[in-house]
Motif scaffolding. Sequence first.
Motif, PDB file in Angstrom:
ATOM      1  N   GLN A 133      22.622  25.031 -60.779  1.00 48.97           N
ATOM      2  CA  GLN A 133      22.795  25.865 -59.591  1.00 48.97           C
ATOM      3  C   GLN A 133      21.441  26.228 -58.984  1.00 48.97           C
ATOM      4  OE1 GLN A 133      25.146  29.186 -60.970  1.00 48.97           O
ATOM      5  NE2 GLN A 133      27.063  28.128 -60.539  1.00 48.97           N
ATOM      6  N   GLY A 134      21.423  26.426 -57.689  1.00 48.31           N
ATOM      7  CA  GLY A 134      20.208  26.859 -57.005  1.00 48.31           C
ATOM      8  C   GLY A 134      19.308  25.745 -56.547  1.00 48.31           C
ATOM      9  N   VAL A 135      19.786  24.510 -56.612  1.00 47.47           N
ATOM     10  CA  VAL A 135      18.964  23.380 -56.179  1.00 47.47           C
ATOM     11  C   VAL A 135      18.849  23.375 -54.653  1.00 47.47           C
ATOM     12  CG1 VAL A 135      18.772  20.869 -56.074  1.00 47.47           C
ATOM     13  CG2 VAL A 135      19.613  21.984 -58.163  1.00 47.47           C
ATOM     14  N   CYS A 136      17.633  23.271 -54.133  1.00 46.96           N
ATOM     15  CA  CYS A 136      17.446  23.042 -52.696  1.00 46.96           C
ATOM     16  C   CYS A 136      16.150  22.268 -52.499  1.00 46.96           C
ATOM     17  CB  CYS A 136      17.443  24.347 -51.901  1.00 46.96           C
ATOM     18  SG  CYS A 136      16.072  25.442 -52.273  1.00 46.96           S
ATOM     19  N   PHE A 137      16.012  21.656 -51.340  1.00 46.05           N
ATOM     20  CA  PHE A 137      14.929  20.708 -51.106  1.00 46.05           C
ATOM     21  C   PHE A 137      13.988  21.193 -50.014  1.00 46.05           C
ATOM     22  CE2 PHE A 137      18.258  18.307 -53.133  1.00 46.05           C
ATOM     23  CZ  PHE A 137      17.567  17.533 -54.051  1.00 46.05           C
ATOM     24  N   ALA A 138      12.714  21.059 -50.278  1.00 44.71           N
ATOM     25  CA  ALA A 138      11.669  21.438 -49.333  1.00 44.71           C
ATOM     26  C   ALA A 138      11.208  20.192 -48.598  1.00 44.71           C
ATOM     27  CB  ALA A 138      10.500  22.079 -50.076  1.00 44.71           C
ATOM     28  N   HIS A 139      11.892  19.881 -47.520  1.00 45.28           N
ATOM     29  CA  HIS A 139      11.570  18.665 -46.781  1.00 45.28           C
ATOM     30  C   HIS A 139      10.181  18.759 -46.156  1.00 45.28           C
ATOM     31  CE1 HIS A 139      15.619  17.153 -47.307  1.00 45.28           C
ATOM     32  NE2 HIS A 139      16.083  18.321 -46.909  1.00 45.28           N
ATOM     33  N   LYS A 140       9.539  17.629 -46.010  1.00 47.22           N
ATOM     34  CA  LYS A 140       8.193  17.544 -45.453  1.00 47.22           C
ATOM     35  C   LYS A 140       8.141  18.190 -44.070  1.00 47.22           C
ATOM     36  CE  LYS A 140       4.576  14.160 -44.402  1.00 47.22           C
ATOM     37  NZ  LYS A 140       4.219  12.708 -44.376  1.00 47.22           N
ATOM     38  N   ILE A 141       7.049  18.902 -43.787  1.00 48.33           N
ATOM     39  CA  ILE A 141       6.870  19.542 -42.493  1.00 48.33           C
ATOM     40  C   ILE A 141       6.635  18.473 -41.427  1.00 48.33           C
ATOM     41  CG2 ILE A 141       5.436  21.095 -41.127  1.00 48.33           C
ATOM     42  CD1 ILE A 141       7.057  22.542 -43.217  1.00 48.33           C
ATOM     43  N   ASP A 142       7.361  18.600 -40.329  1.00 48.64           N
ATOM     44  CA  ASP A 142       7.220  17.666 -39.214  1.00 48.64           C
ATOM     45  C   ASP A 142       6.646  18.414 -38.006  1.00 48.64           C
ATOM     46  OD1 ASP A 142       8.291  16.164 -36.674  1.00 48.64           O
ATOM     47  OD2 ASP A 142       8.478  14.737 -38.311  1.00 48.64           O
ATOM     48  N   LYS A 143       5.778  17.757 -37.250  1.00 50.79           N
ATOM     49  CA  LYS A 143       5.177  18.405 -36.080  1.00 50.79           C
ATOM     50  C   LYS A 143       6.216  18.877 -35.068  1.00 50.79           C
ATOM     51  CE  LYS A 143       0.567  16.326 -36.074  1.00 50.79           C
ATOM     52  NZ  LYS A 143      -0.403  15.528 -35.286  1.00 50.79           N
ATOM     53  N   SER A 144       7.371  18.220 -35.044  1.00 53.01           N
ATOM     54  CA  SER A 144       8.414  18.596 -34.082  1.00 53.01           C
ATOM     55  C   SER A 144       8.967  19.992 -34.353  1.00 53.01           C
ATOM     56  CB  SER A 144       9.551  17.570 -34.111  1.00 53.01           C
ATOM     57  OG  SER A 144      10.188  17.560 -35.379  1.00 53.01           O
ATOM     58  N   GLU A 145       8.727  20.527 -35.541  1.00 50.95           N
ATOM     59  CA  GLU A 145       9.208  21.866 -35.885  1.00 50.95           C
ATOM     60  C   GLU A 145       8.363  22.973 -35.267  1.00 50.95           C
ATOM     61  OE1 GLU A 145      10.272  22.459 -40.100  1.00 50.95           O
ATOM     62  OE2 GLU A 145       9.630  20.388 -40.410  1.00 50.95           O
ATOM     63  N   SER A 146       7.234  22.618 -34.684  1.00 51.79           N
ATOM     64  CA  SER A 146       6.267  23.628 -34.271  1.00 51.79           C
ATOM     65  C   SER A 146       6.676  24.413 -33.024  1.00 51.79           C
ATOM     66  CB  SER A 146       4.901  22.976 -34.039  1.00 51.79           C
ATOM     67  OG  SER A 146       4.975  22.030 -32.990  1.00 51.79           O
ATOM     68  N   VAL A 147       7.573  23.876 -32.203  1.00 50.84           N
ATOM     69  CA  VAL A 147       7.953  24.545 -30.953  1.00 50.84           C
ATOM     70  C   VAL A 147       8.849  25.746 -31.247  1.00 50.84           C
ATOM     71  CG1 VAL A 147       9.094  24.278 -28.725  1.00 50.84           C
ATOM     72  CG2 VAL A 147       7.761  22.385 -29.669  1.00 50.84           C
ATOM     73  N   LEU A 148       8.456  26.902 -30.718  1.00 53.71           N
ATOM     74  CA  LEU A 148       9.215  28.130 -30.937  1.00 53.71           C
ATOM     75  C   LEU A 148      10.419  28.204 -30.012  1.00 53.71           C
ATOM     76  CD1 LEU A 148       6.298  30.714 -31.278  1.00 53.71           C
ATOM     77  CD2 LEU A 148       7.724  29.798 -33.111  1.00 53.71           C
ATOM     78  N   ASN A 149      11.535  28.619 -30.570  1.00 53.60           N
ATOM     79  CA  ASN A 149      12.765  28.826 -29.803  1.00 53.60           C
ATOM     80  C   ASN A 149      12.980  30.334 -29.698  1.00 53.60           C
ATOM     81  OD1 ASN A 149      15.324  29.068 -28.784  1.00 53.60           O
ATOM     82  ND2 ASN A 149      16.324  27.788 -30.317  1.00 53.60           N
ATOM     83  N   TRP A 150      12.727  30.895 -28.529  1.00 52.94           N
ATOM     84  CA  TRP A 150      12.761  32.348 -28.359  1.00 52.94           C
ATOM     85  C   TRP A 150      14.152  32.932 -28.494  1.00 52.94           C
ATOM     86  CZ3 TRP A 150       8.188  34.265 -28.955  1.00 52.94           C
ATOM     87  CH2 TRP A 150       7.078  33.509 -28.579  1.00 52.94           C
TER      88      TRP A 150
END
Length: 321
Positions: free
Chosen positions: A200-217
Amino acid sequence: MNLIFAGTPEFAAKALDALLCTHHTIGLVLSRTDKPSGRGQHLTASPVKQRAVDAGIAVLQPRTLKPGVRDEGHLKVLRELEADLMIVAAYGLILPLDVLTIPKFGCLNIHASLLPRWRGAAPIQRAIEAGDAQTGITIMQMDEGLDTGAMRLIKPLAIRADESATTLHDRLAVLGAQAIVEALDLLERQQLPLQAQPQQGVCFAHKIDKSESVLNWSLPALVLERKIRALDPFPGCLAQFQGASLKIWSARALPDLMPAAGAGAKVSSPGQVLAVGWDGIQIQTGAGRLHLLALQKPGGKRMPAQAFLAGTPVVAGDRFL
């Protein structure tokens, strides 16, 4: 013990530094190939390679260790060392089974999370982004899976309320170095048991992608604050203001000032500037306000909001996109 060390970035270099101060012998260091860096894009050795060269340790830099495409001469070198153990920290290459089984006691990995939470490439950033109160270091016996091996030693670490990936990385690097030295001492005394990871408690830390950088207000202020902290220093969070792409490096979530439905007052929309002061810029989000504390103009340097505002006028009613 006779060791092989495999690692690449500064996180791993801290562990190598600690091991060099012990009675153990490091016969070989594995690190990723040199990468272009800086304005001139000159080939630059990894922090781990630089430490190894300074210490007079031989360095091997295979492009891959995957069967069928690797240089088999690299495996010959590893086998001839007759190492007791390989220490792996943020190496960056997949180690196949026939490599994992070369050392007498296999391979120990220094992983920057409390497994099985946040297996994978970006455990530090994902822990901050998720709002975790705690993380830590797991010394893991490596197997063929993605961070699925049995746990050898666990060292918890509280995540501070203002923690960025930069500061948490540095604290975990120190803890990881301490943990691997302790683990080797316990292993020599045969006091380092294997403990299977919980199901139990397994989760994955996917690689950071540059596309994640844009803020959604439209997201809640607290979610945005965590994201900004998680993506510092790479790749940083982006917002558009008056046609320019800004990086937001520091922010704090504040309670919402939006009036209740039916109050008759004009409701601010996400991205709208609510207030500007010497200490920062308050922006409406989907839930709560985000107080911007440090920003960066295109081609400029990171600066506190006060310095940013001295060169870029911002008034209530303006909008960040």
